[in-house]
Design a protein around this motif. Structure first.
Motif, PDB file in Angstrom:
ATOM      1  N   CYS A  32     -11.204   7.349   1.422  1.00  0.00           N
ATOM      2  CA  CYS A  32     -10.644   6.039   1.541  1.00  0.00           C
ATOM      3  C   CYS A  32      -9.314   5.938   1.833  1.00  0.00           C
ATOM      4  CB  CYS A  32     -10.909   4.994   0.393  1.00  0.00           C
ATOM      5  SG  CYS A  32     -12.750   5.337  -0.014  1.00  0.00           S
ATOM      6  N   CYS A  33      -8.795   6.480   2.762  1.00  0.00           N
ATOM      7  CA  CYS A  33      -7.428   6.706   3.042  1.00  0.00           C
ATOM      8  C   CYS A  33      -6.635   5.389   3.654  1.00  0.00           C
ATOM      9  CB  CYS A  33      -7.338   7.882   3.923  1.00  0.00           C
ATOM     10  SG  CYS A  33      -7.687   7.879   5.745  1.00  0.00           S
ATOM     11  N   GLY A  34      -7.415   4.594   4.291  1.00  0.00           N
ATOM     12  CA  GLY A  34      -6.780   3.416   4.911  1.00  0.00           C
ATOM     13  C   GLY A  34      -5.813   3.848   5.965  1.00  0.00           C
ATOM     14  N   ALA A  35      -4.676   3.257   6.088  1.00  0.00           N
ATOM     15  CA  ALA A  35      -3.589   3.671   6.923  1.00  0.00           C
ATOM     16  C   ALA A  35      -2.855   4.955   6.680  1.00  0.00           C
ATOM     17  CB  ALA A  35      -2.880   2.381   7.423  1.00  0.00           C
ATOM     18  N   GLN A  79      -7.839  12.903  -3.673  1.00  0.00           N
ATOM     19  CA  GLN A  79      -7.194  11.687  -4.395  1.00  0.00           C
ATOM     20  C   GLN A  79      -7.856  10.558  -3.494  1.00  0.00           C
ATOM     21  OE1 GLN A  79      -2.894  12.370  -3.284  1.00  0.00           O
ATOM     22  NE2 GLN A  79      -3.252  11.558  -1.247  1.00  0.00           N
ATOM     23  N   CYS A  80      -7.896   9.365  -4.491  1.00  0.00           N
ATOM     24  CA  CYS A  80      -8.389   8.121  -3.609  1.00  0.00           C
ATOM     25  C   CYS A  80      -7.414   6.961  -4.475  1.00  0.00           C
ATOM     26  CB  CYS A  80      -9.781   8.027  -3.976  1.00  0.00           C
ATOM     27  SG  CYS A  80     -10.666   6.723  -3.614  1.00  0.00           S
ATOM     28  N   VAL A  81      -7.060   6.050  -3.297  1.00  0.00           N
ATOM     29  CA  VAL A  81      -6.238   4.989  -4.040  1.00  0.00           C
ATOM     30  C   VAL A  81      -6.978   3.702  -3.720  1.00  0.00           C
ATOM     31  CG1 VAL A  81      -4.187   3.871  -3.378  1.00  0.00           C
ATOM     32  CG2 VAL A  81      -4.165   6.250  -3.541  1.00  0.00           C
ATOM     33  N   HIS A  82      -7.178   3.164  -4.489  1.00  0.00           N
ATOM     34  CA  HIS A  82      -7.914   1.521  -4.618  1.00  0.00           C
ATOM     35  C   HIS A  82      -9.358   1.771  -3.708  1.00  0.00           C
ATOM     36  CE1 HIS A  82      -5.194   0.087  -6.983  1.00  0.00           C
ATOM     37  NE2 HIS A  82      -4.158  -0.091  -6.207  1.00  0.00           N
ATOM     38  N   TRP A 113       0.673  -1.374   0.315  1.00  0.00           N
ATOM     39  CA  TRP A 113       0.087  -0.143   0.042  1.00  0.00           C
ATOM     40  C   TRP A 113       0.711   1.330   0.016  1.00  0.00           C
ATOM     41  CZ3 TRP A 113      -3.897  -2.067  -1.532  1.00  0.00           C
ATOM     42  CH2 TRP A 113      -4.555  -3.210  -1.143  1.00  0.00           C
ATOM     43  N   ASN A 114       2.056   1.059   0.745  1.00  0.00           N
ATOM     44  CA  ASN A 114       2.588   2.569   0.991  1.00  0.00           C
ATOM     45  C   ASN A 114       3.454   2.784  -0.484  1.00  0.00           C
ATOM     46  OD1 ASN A 114       2.020   2.609   3.446  1.00  0.00           O
ATOM     47  ND2 ASN A 114       4.079   2.082   4.374  1.00  0.00           N
ATOM     48  N   VAL A 174      -7.102   9.301  -9.190  1.00  0.00           N
ATOM     49  CA  VAL A 174      -7.662   7.871  -8.747  1.00  0.00           C
ATOM     50  C   VAL A 174      -6.949   6.954  -9.184  1.00  0.00           C
ATOM     51  CG1 VAL A 174      -9.489   6.477  -9.364  1.00  0.00           C
ATOM     52  CG2 VAL A 174     -10.038   8.925  -9.024  1.00  0.00           C
ATOM     53  N   THR A 175      -6.371   6.185  -8.094  1.00  0.00           N
ATOM     54  CA  THR A 175      -5.633   4.916  -8.391  1.00  0.00           C
ATOM     55  C   THR A 175      -6.503   3.540  -8.464  1.00  0.00           C
ATOM     56  OG1 THR A 175      -3.849   5.921  -7.738  1.00  0.00           O
ATOM     57  CG2 THR A 175      -3.808   3.622  -7.850  1.00  0.00           C
TER      58      THR A 175
END
Length: 270
Positions: A48-51, A112-115, A25-26, A142-143
């Protein structure tokens, strides 16, 4: 799956999510923030930032005079994000447990939004709304997974789950949504349809050497975990053993985590 259900899945995945973050993820989050080209002093919304895989590098780039709102439903992941930001001395990022589809604060220089967009209840309407939180000239990034990414891994995991459940497993709705934007042309067209200008799509190639132990941590630290819902611990252990056997028999020795990073700009009025 409802928003509450998605949050619960990722809450339960928080520990393993953090464990695999340095490998997975990083690296994707850093690439996304780099594509966003965040400048000092800018305001960023990370959905949806997660960690904090993309929120933390965004906060570094925005600097002490900038600000990052990092939003997610999973309290466990947000706690990891806060800990990581504190360890780096970043005071310009706040991690908030909230539903991105109703987030109101604006305007932002970058969203921004990753997965994460394929987990939103209505991907098209939700991302169009997020683009509306940008100032004119602001960037939406967007990823998503590239076509073929996670396919072998996911197919074998589903086979292992079906072997234990002795029943067919329905594919998640998020996978169907993700498949709509898993090619460069498809993602480009989809972002343009959200009203963005100057759209670009970049391929971020990532292949990670895989063994059975890491494969299981990826399962437990991602949305795949939701497919274990309702299974007692002995059944989960049988899934783990079946998955390890299938990986070995099919000679799957790497995880294809290739991603597409799409970016576009909210046009100036007139």
């Amino acid at each position: 799956m409802t928003s509450t259900g998605i949050g619960a899945v990722f809450d339960s995945a928080a520990t393993q999510y953090a464990e695999v973050s340095p490998l997975l993820w990083n690296r994707i989050g850093e690439a996304t923030a780099a594509t966003a080209a965040i400048r000092a002093g800018e305001r960023v919304l990370d959905v949806c930032c997660g960690a904090g895989a993309s929120a933390v590098p965004a906060a570094r780039a925005a600097g002490p005079h900038g600000h990052v709102d990092a939003v997610d439903l999973a309290a466990g992941l947000l706690a990891h994000g806060r800990h990581r930001a504190a360890a780096e001395g970043l005071r310009n990022v706040r991690f908030v447990q909230a539903d991105a589809t109703t987030w109101q604060d604006q305007p932002y220089d970058v969203v921004q939004c990753v997965h994460g967009v394929f987990f939103l209840p209505d991907m098209d309407a939700s991302v169009t709304r997020l683009a509306g939180l940008l100032r004119p000239g602001g960037r939406l990034v967007v990823t998503t997974w590239a076509r073929g990414a996670l396919v072998d891994f996911g197919r074998l995991f589903v086979e292992a789950v079906e072997h234990v459940r002795r029943a067919r497993v329905a594919p998640p709705a998020s996978g169907q949504a993700a498949s709509r934007i898993d090619g460069e042309e498809e993602l480009h067209a989809w972002l343009a349809a959200r009203g963005l200008a100057g759209v670009t799509v970049t391929r971020f190639a990532l292949r990670i050497p895989l063994d059975a132990a890491l494969a299981w941590r990826v399962v437990l630290g991602s949305g795949f975990r939701g497919m274990l819902a309702g299974l007692e611990e002995p059944a989960v252990e049988r899934v783990r053993a079946a998955f390890a056997r299938l990986l070995r028999e099919r000679d799957v020795t790497e995880l294809d985590a290739t991603s597409l990073i799409g970016a576009g700009t909210r046009p100036w009025a007139g």
